[in-house]
Design a protein around this motif. Sequence first.
Motif, PDB file in Angstrom:
ATOM      1  N   MET A   1      46.682   0.097  29.757  1.00 14.66           N
ATOM      2  CA  MET A   1      46.495   1.471  29.332  1.00 14.66           C
ATOM      3  C   MET A   1      47.212   1.688  28.006  1.00 14.66           C
ATOM      4  SD  MET A   1      47.579   5.082  31.090  1.00 14.66           S
ATOM      5  CE  MET A   1      49.224   5.251  30.466  1.00 14.66           C
ATOM      6  N   LYS A   2      46.605   2.479  27.155  1.00 10.85           N
ATOM      7  CA  LYS A   2      47.187   2.865  25.881  1.00 10.85           C
ATOM      8  C   LYS A   2      47.257   4.393  25.850  1.00 10.85           C
ATOM      9  CE  LYS A   2      44.684   2.148  22.217  1.00 10.85           C
ATOM     10  NZ  LYS A   2      44.015   1.598  21.040  1.00 10.85           N
ATOM     11  N   ILE A   3      48.364   4.916  25.336  1.00  7.78           N
ATOM     12  CA  ILE A   3      48.558   6.359  25.204  1.00  7.78           C
ATOM     13  C   ILE A   3      48.702   6.668  23.721  1.00  7.78           C
ATOM     14  CG2 ILE A   3      50.041   8.324  25.751  1.00  7.78           C
ATOM     15  CD1 ILE A   3      51.029   6.686  28.210  1.00  7.78           C
ATOM     16  N   GLU A   4      47.867   7.586  23.239  1.00  6.80           N
ATOM     17  CA  GLU A   4      47.902   7.984  21.833  1.00  6.80           C
ATOM     18  C   GLU A   4      47.830   9.504  21.742  1.00  6.80           C
ATOM     19  OE1 GLU A   4      45.639   4.321  19.619  1.00  6.80           O
ATOM     20  OE2 GLU A   4      44.421   6.035  20.211  1.00  6.80           O
ATOM     21  N   TYR A   5      48.303  10.026  20.628  1.00  2.13           N
ATOM     22  CA  TYR A   5      48.101  11.447  20.387  1.00  2.13           C
ATOM     23  C   TYR A   5      46.607  11.692  20.200  1.00  2.13           C
ATOM     24  CZ  TYR A   5      53.087  12.203  19.658  1.00  2.13           C
ATOM     25  OH  TYR A   5      54.448  12.306  19.833  1.00  2.13           O
ATOM     26  N   ALA A   6      46.130  12.801  20.726  1.00 10.00           N
ATOM     27  CA  ALA A   6      44.733  13.181  20.548  1.00 10.00           C
ATOM     28  C   ALA A   6      44.470  13.478  19.073  1.00 10.00           C
ATOM     29  CB  ALA A   6      44.405  14.400  21.397  1.00 10.00           C
ATOM     30  N   THR A   7      43.228  13.260  18.669  1.00  8.31           N
ATOM     31  CA  THR A   7      42.780  13.600  17.319  1.00  8.31           C
ATOM     32  C   THR A   7      41.573  14.522  17.444  1.00  8.31           C
ATOM     33  OG1 THR A   7      41.194  11.775  17.123  1.00  8.31           O
ATOM     34  CG2 THR A   7      43.501  11.312  16.504  1.00  8.31           C
ATOM     35  N   GLU A   8      41.087  15.004  16.302  1.00  7.43           N
ATOM     36  CA  GLU A   8      39.888  15.853  16.296  1.00  7.43           C
ATOM     37  C   GLU A   8      38.719  15.161  16.992  1.00  7.43           C
ATOM     38  OE1 GLU A   8      39.217  19.033  15.033  1.00  7.43           O
ATOM     39  OE2 GLU A   8      41.355  19.319  14.670  1.00  7.43           O
ATOM     40  N   ALA A   9      38.668  13.839  16.919  1.00  3.33           N
ATOM     41  CA  ALA A   9      37.580  13.082  17.554  1.00  3.33           C
ATOM     42  C   ALA A   9      37.608  13.209  19.076  1.00  3.33           C
ATOM     43  CB  ALA A   9      37.660  11.613  17.147  1.00  3.33           C
TER      44      ALA A   9
ATOM     45  N   ILE B   1      45.940  11.241  24.678  1.00  2.00           N
ATOM     46  CA  ILE B   1      44.723  10.653  25.245  1.00  2.00           C
ATOM     47  C   ILE B   1      45.115   9.330  25.890  1.00  2.00           C
ATOM     48  CG2 ILE B   1      42.455   9.628  24.729  1.00  2.00           C
ATOM     49  CD1 ILE B   1      42.390  12.624  24.543  1.00  2.00           C
ATOM     50  N   LEU B   2      44.605   9.092  27.087  1.00  3.74           N
ATOM     51  CA  LEU B   2      44.849   7.852  27.805  1.00  3.74           C
ATOM     52  C   LEU B   2      43.613   6.983  27.675  1.00  3.74           C
ATOM     53  CD1 LEU B   2      46.621  10.149  28.995  1.00  3.74           C
ATOM     54  CD2 LEU B   2      46.568   8.919  31.136  1.00  3.74           C
ATOM     55  N   TRP B   3      43.819   5.730  27.325  1.00  5.22           N
ATOM     56  CA  TRP B   3      42.722   4.792  27.104  1.00  5.22           C
ATOM     57  C   TRP B   3      42.817   3.611  28.061  1.00  5.22           C
ATOM     58  CZ3 TRP B   3      38.987   5.472  23.352  1.00  5.22           C
ATOM     59  CH2 TRP B   3      39.219   6.467  22.407  1.00  5.22           C
ATOM     60  N   ASP B   4      41.676   3.169  28.547  1.00  9.54           N
ATOM     61  CA  ASP B   4      41.576   1.897  29.251  1.00  9.54           C
ATOM     62  C   ASP B   4      41.327   0.859  28.162  1.00  9.54           C
ATOM     63  OD1 ASP B   4      40.125  -0.441  30.360  1.00  9.54           O
ATOM     64  OD2 ASP B   4      40.420   0.617  32.243  1.00  9.54           O
ATOM     65  N   GLU B   5      42.295   0.016  27.917  1.00  6.94           N
ATOM     66  CA  GLU B   5      42.184  -0.939  26.812  1.00  6.94           C
ATOM     67  C   GLU B   5      41.090  -1.981  27.061  1.00  6.94           C
ATOM     68  OE1 GLU B   5      46.103  -1.587  24.512  1.00  6.94           O
ATOM     69  OE2 GLU B   5      46.626  -1.579  26.649  1.00  6.94           O
ATOM     70  N   ASP B   6      40.872  -2.358  28.315  1.00 10.88           N
ATOM     71  CA  ASP B   6      39.835  -3.350  28.612  1.00 10.88           C
ATOM     72  C   ASP B   6      38.447  -2.811  28.286  1.00 10.88           C
ATOM     73  OD1 ASP B   6      41.786  -5.117  29.493  1.00 10.88           O
ATOM     74  OD2 ASP B   6      41.620  -4.445  31.576  1.00 10.88           O
ATOM     75  N   GLU B   7      38.205  -1.565  28.648  1.00  8.84           N
ATOM     76  CA  GLU B   7      36.897  -0.955  28.427  1.00  8.84           C
ATOM     77  C   GLU B   7      36.793  -0.265  27.074  1.00  8.84           C
ATOM     78  OE1 GLU B   7      35.894   1.663  31.645  1.00  8.84           O
ATOM     79  OE2 GLU B   7      36.324   0.145  33.162  1.00  8.84           O
ATOM     80  N   GLY B   8      37.938   0.031  26.458  1.00 10.27           N
ATOM     81  CA  GLY B   8      37.935   0.750  25.192  1.00 10.27           C
ATOM     82  C   GLY B   8      37.454   2.188  25.334  1.00 10.27           C
ATOM     83  N   SER B   9      37.711   2.770  26.499  1.00  7.73           N
ATOM     84  CA  SER B   9      37.222   4.134  26.744  1.00  7.73           C
ATOM     85  C   SER B   9      38.368   5.051  27.160  1.00  7.73           C
ATOM     86  CB  SER B   9      36.149   4.115  27.835  1.00  7.73           C
ATOM     87  OG  SER B   9      36.687   3.615  29.041  1.00  7.73           O
ATOM     88  N   ARG B  10      38.156   6.333  26.899  1.00 13.68           N
ATOM     89  CA  ARG B  10      39.120   7.338  27.349  1.00 13.68           C
ATOM     90  C   ARG B  10      39.036   7.434  28.867  1.00 13.68           C
ATOM     91  NH1 ARG B  10      35.934   9.914  23.470  1.00 13.68           N
ATOM     92  NH2 ARG B  10      36.968  10.340  21.490  1.00 13.68           N
TER      93      ARG B  10
END
Length: 136
Positions: A1-9, A37-46
Motif C-alpha cells: 500500500m502507498k499513501i499519498e496526499y490527494a491531488t486535483e486528479a 489517497i490510499l493506493w494498491d501498489e500491485d494494481e496501481g489503483s486507488r
Amino acid sequence: MKIEYATEADYDYIIERDRHIHQPLVKMKISEKEVFILWDEDEGSRVGWMRYGYFWDNLPFMNMIWIDEPYRNGGYGKKVVHHWESLMKKQGFDTVMTSTQSDEHAQHFYRKLGYVDAGALLLDTQPLEIILIKKI
C-alpha cells in the motif's frame, strides 16, 4: 500500500464516495493537504482515502476514512491511521481525535487502535456520535 496526499486528479474519486462533506470544500481540503489517497501498489489503483481537519482549529481530528469494499479488512485503515498519527506527532501534536456514530462498527476499530471515549454528541436526526481521543 502507498499513501499519498490527494491531488486535483483524485477529486472525482473522492466526491463519488464522500457523502459527508460539502463538495466545494473537497478542493480546499486537497489544497491544504488534509486528504490522503490510499493506493494498491500491485494494481496501481486507488483503494480508499482519509480526510482530516482540526477541532477547535488546533486539535487534529480525523473526519473520515473510506476503504472501497473489495479492500476492507485488509489493514488499509489501520495503516493510514498510523501514518496520520505519525505525521501529527511530527508536527508537534500530542493528542488526536475522531468520532463515529454509535450504530457503526468503526467505534470498535478505533478502540483497538488505542482511542478512548471522550464524550458524545446527540442531534435530533442522527444516532449518538461518539467522540474518541488518543494520546500520541
